[in-house]
Design a protein around this motif. Structure first.
Motif, PDB file in Angstrom:
ATOM      1  N   ALA A  25       0.848  -1.196   0.000  1.00  0.00           N
ATOM      2  CA  ALA A  25       0.000   0.000   0.000  1.00  0.00           C
ATOM      3  C   ALA A  25       0.884   1.247   0.000  1.00  0.00           C
ATOM      4  O   ALA A  25       1.908   1.289   0.675  1.00  0.00           O
ATOM      5  CB  ALA A  25      -0.907   0.015   1.223  1.00  0.00           C
ATOM      6  N   VAL A  26       0.492   2.233  -0.780  1.00  0.00           N
ATOM      7  CA  VAL A  26       1.166   3.534  -0.765  1.00  0.00           C
ATOM      8  C   VAL A  26       0.106   4.570  -0.405  1.00  0.00           C
ATOM      9  O   VAL A  26      -0.862   4.767  -1.128  1.00  0.00           O
ATOM     10  CB  VAL A  26       1.819   3.866  -2.122  1.00  0.00           C
ATOM     11  CG1 VAL A  26       2.433   5.258  -2.083  1.00  0.00           C
ATOM     12  CG2 VAL A  26       2.867   2.819  -2.473  1.00  0.00           C
ATOM     13  N   ILE A  27       0.301   5.190   0.746  1.00  0.00           N
ATOM     14  CA  ILE A  27      -0.628   6.187   1.276  1.00  0.00           C
ATOM     15  C   ILE A  27      -0.047   7.558   0.985  1.00  0.00           C
ATOM     16  O   ILE A  27       1.166   7.759   1.088  1.00  0.00           O
ATOM     17  CB  ILE A  27      -0.802   5.988   2.797  1.00  0.00           C
ATOM     18  CG1 ILE A  27      -1.333   4.578   3.078  1.00  0.00           C
ATOM     19  CG2 ILE A  27      -1.711   7.045   3.393  1.00  0.00           C
ATOM     20  CD1 ILE A  27      -1.228   4.169   4.528  1.00  0.00           C
ATOM     21  N   PHE A  28      -0.908   8.503   0.625  1.00  0.00           N
ATOM     22  CA  PHE A  28      -0.428   9.852   0.354  1.00  0.00           C
ATOM     23  C   PHE A  28      -1.520  10.862   0.673  1.00  0.00           C
ATOM     24  O   PHE A  28      -2.697  10.522   0.773  1.00  0.00           O
ATOM     25  CB  PHE A  28       0.025   9.995  -1.105  1.00  0.00           C
ATOM     26  CG  PHE A  28      -1.062   9.746  -2.112  1.00  0.00           C
ATOM     27  CD1 PHE A  28      -1.803  10.802  -2.633  1.00  0.00           C
ATOM     28  CD2 PHE A  28      -1.350   8.461  -2.531  1.00  0.00           C
ATOM     29  CE1 PHE A  28      -2.812  10.581  -3.557  1.00  0.00           C
ATOM     30  CE2 PHE A  28      -2.359   8.223  -3.466  1.00  0.00           C
ATOM     31  CZ  PHE A  28      -3.090   9.279  -3.973  1.00  0.00           C
ATOM     32  N   VAL A  29      -1.117  12.103   0.813  1.00  0.00           N
ATOM     33  CA  VAL A  29      -2.032  13.212   1.064  1.00  0.00           C
ATOM     34  C   VAL A  29      -2.130  14.022  -0.220  1.00  0.00           C
ATOM     35  O   VAL A  29      -1.136  14.210  -0.934  1.00  0.00           O
ATOM     36  CB  VAL A  29      -1.522  14.085   2.239  1.00  0.00           C
ATOM     37  CG1 VAL A  29      -2.362  15.338   2.409  1.00  0.00           C
ATOM     38  CG2 VAL A  29      -1.507  13.260   3.523  1.00  0.00           C
ATOM     39  N   HIS A  30      -3.342  14.498  -0.514  1.00  0.00           N
ATOM     40  CA  HIS A  30      -3.610  15.260  -1.731  1.00  0.00           C
ATOM     41  C   HIS A  30      -4.260  16.583  -1.336  1.00  0.00           C
ATOM     42  O   HIS A  30      -5.187  16.601  -0.532  1.00  0.00           O
ATOM     43  CB  HIS A  30      -4.542  14.440  -2.634  1.00  0.00           C
ATOM     44  CG  HIS A  30      -4.827  15.068  -3.942  1.00  0.00           C
ATOM     45  ND1 HIS A  30      -5.974  15.789  -4.178  1.00  0.00           N
ATOM     46  CD2 HIS A  30      -4.127  15.079  -5.102  1.00  0.00           C
ATOM     47  CE1 HIS A  30      -5.964  16.210  -5.439  1.00  0.00           C
ATOM     48  NE2 HIS A  30      -4.856  15.793  -6.011  1.00  0.00           N
ATOM     49  N   SER A  31      -3.788  17.681  -1.907  1.00  0.00           N
ATOM     50  CA  SER A  31      -4.249  19.014  -1.496  1.00  0.00           C
ATOM     51  C   SER A  31      -5.516  19.495  -2.200  1.00  0.00           C
ATOM     52  O   SER A  31      -6.062  20.534  -1.836  1.00  0.00           O
ATOM     53  CB  SER A  31      -3.141  20.043  -1.726  1.00  0.00           C
ATOM     54  OG  SER A  31      -2.913  20.222  -3.112  1.00  0.00           O
ATOM     55  N   GLY A  32      -6.001  18.760  -3.193  1.00  0.00           N
ATOM     56  CA  GLY A  32      -7.186  19.198  -3.938  1.00  0.00           C
ATOM     57  C   GLY A  32      -8.450  19.170  -3.097  1.00  0.00           C
ATOM     58  O   GLY A  32      -8.554  18.433  -2.124  1.00  0.00           O
ATOM     59  N   THR A  33      -9.418  19.984  -3.475  1.00  0.00           N
ATOM     60  CA  THR A  33     -10.714  19.996  -2.802  1.00  0.00           C
ATOM     61  C   THR A  33     -11.428  18.688  -3.098  1.00  0.00           C
ATOM     62  O   THR A  33     -11.559  18.294  -4.252  1.00  0.00           O
ATOM     63  CB  THR A  33     -11.562  21.183  -3.286  1.00  0.00           C
ATOM     64  OG1 THR A  33     -10.844  22.386  -3.029  1.00  0.00           O
ATOM     65  CG2 THR A  33     -12.904  21.222  -2.576  1.00  0.00           C
ATOM     66  N   ARG A  34     -11.910  18.031  -2.048  1.00  0.00           N
ATOM     67  CA  ARG A  34     -12.491  16.702  -2.183  1.00  0.00           C
ATOM     68  C   ARG A  34     -13.986  16.707  -1.884  1.00  0.00           C
ATOM     69  O   ARG A  34     -14.448  17.400  -0.985  1.00  0.00           O
ATOM     70  CB  ARG A  34     -11.787  15.763  -1.201  1.00  0.00           C
ATOM     71  CG  ARG A  34     -12.205  14.321  -1.302  1.00  0.00           C
ATOM     72  CD  ARG A  34     -11.398  13.495  -0.338  1.00  0.00           C
ATOM     73  NE  ARG A  34     -11.720  12.078  -0.454  1.00  0.00           N
ATOM     74  CZ  ARG A  34     -11.088  11.139   0.199  1.00  0.00           C
ATOM     75  NH1 ARG A  34     -10.099  11.449   1.013  1.00  0.00           N
ATOM     76  NH2 ARG A  34     -11.443   9.880   0.053  1.00  0.00           N
ATOM     77  N   THR A  35     -14.714  15.913  -2.655  1.00  0.00           N
ATOM     78  CA  THR A  35     -16.114  15.685  -2.320  1.00  0.00           C
ATOM     79  C   THR A  35     -16.155  14.804  -1.071  1.00  0.00           C
ATOM     80  O   THR A  35     -15.126  14.307  -0.616  1.00  0.00           O
ATOM     81  CB  THR A  35     -16.859  15.012  -3.490  1.00  0.00           C
ATOM     82  OG1 THR A  35     -16.233  13.754  -3.776  1.00  0.00           O
ATOM     83  CG2 THR A  35     -16.858  15.900  -4.731  1.00  0.00           C
ATOM     84  N   THR A  36     -17.316  14.585  -0.511  1.00  0.00           N
ATOM     85  CA  THR A  36     -17.448  13.837   0.733  1.00  0.00           C
ATOM     86  C   THR A  36     -16.914  12.411   0.577  1.00  0.00           C
ATOM     87  O   THR A  36     -17.374  11.669  -0.295  1.00  0.00           O
ATOM     88  CB  THR A  36     -18.919  13.778   1.169  1.00  0.00           C
ATOM     89  OG1 THR A  36     -19.409  15.106   1.272  1.00  0.00           O
ATOM     90  CG2 THR A  36     -19.071  13.072   2.496  1.00  0.00           C
ATOM     91  N   PRO A  37     -15.947  12.026   1.418  1.00  0.00           N
ATOM     92  CA  PRO A  37     -15.412  10.664   1.326  1.00  0.00           C
ATOM     93  C   PRO A  37     -16.402   9.650   1.891  1.00  0.00           C
ATOM     94  O   PRO A  37     -17.313  10.012   2.634  1.00  0.00           O
ATOM     95  CB  PRO A  37     -14.145  10.731   2.182  1.00  0.00           C
ATOM     96  CG  PRO A  37     -14.371  11.839   3.134  1.00  0.00           C
ATOM     97  CD  PRO A  37     -15.267  12.823   2.427  1.00  0.00           C
ATOM     98  N   PRO A  38     -16.222   8.364   1.560  1.00  0.00           N
ATOM     99  CA  PRO A  38     -17.077   7.347   2.148  1.00  0.00           C
ATOM    100  C   PRO A  38     -16.846   7.289   3.658  1.00  0.00           C
ATOM    101  O   PRO A  38     -15.809   7.728   4.151  1.00  0.00           O
ATOM    102  CB  PRO A  38     -16.616   6.057   1.463  1.00  0.00           C
ATOM    103  CG  PRO A  38     -15.225   6.330   1.028  1.00  0.00           C
ATOM    104  CD  PRO A  38     -15.182   7.800   0.713  1.00  0.00           C
ATOM    105  N   SER A  39     -17.784   6.735   4.379  1.00  0.00           N
ATOM    106  CA  SER A  39     -17.689   6.723   5.842  1.00  0.00           C
ATOM    107  C   SER A  39     -16.430   6.031   6.341  1.00  0.00           C
ATOM    108  O   SER A  39     -15.867   6.432   7.358  1.00  0.00           O
ATOM    109  CB  SER A  39     -18.926   6.076   6.456  1.00  0.00           C
ATOM    110  OG  SER A  39     -19.062   4.746   6.002  1.00  0.00           O
TER     111      SER A  39
END
Length: 93
Positions: A25-39
């Protein structure tokens, strides 16, 4: 009974904090505006994950690291699930 999940999207943004794990797994942070994530991924609204142990995930990782290295913006589309990392939405292939 499981509730239906929906995929979220993130508008163009940059990648920070890429982190590889032992299971691919590769986890990362993204700075873009996001729609509501799943729960399942609501606790980490800017974090995403890919599975770099598959050929498709390795292609995603190539794009991700290129954008990261060049400080380029990318957009993200999720799967609506946290199938790779239990509290982080998986990026769609």
């Amino acid at each position: 009974m499981a509730s239906s999940a929906y995929a979220s999207d993130a508008s163009s943004g940059t990648i920070t904090q890429p982190q590889a794990t032992q299971n691919g797994a590769v986890i990362f942070v993204h700075s873009g505006t996001r729609t509501t994530p799943p729960s399942c991924g609501a606790g980490y609204a800017t974090r995403w994950v890919i599975d770099a142990s598959t050929p498709q995930g390795q292609s995603q990782l190539s794009v991700l690291l290129t954008a990261y290295a060049l400080h380029k913006s990318i957009s993200i589309h999720g799967t609506g699930t946290c199938s790779i990392w239990g509290d982080t939405e998986t990026v769609a292939i």
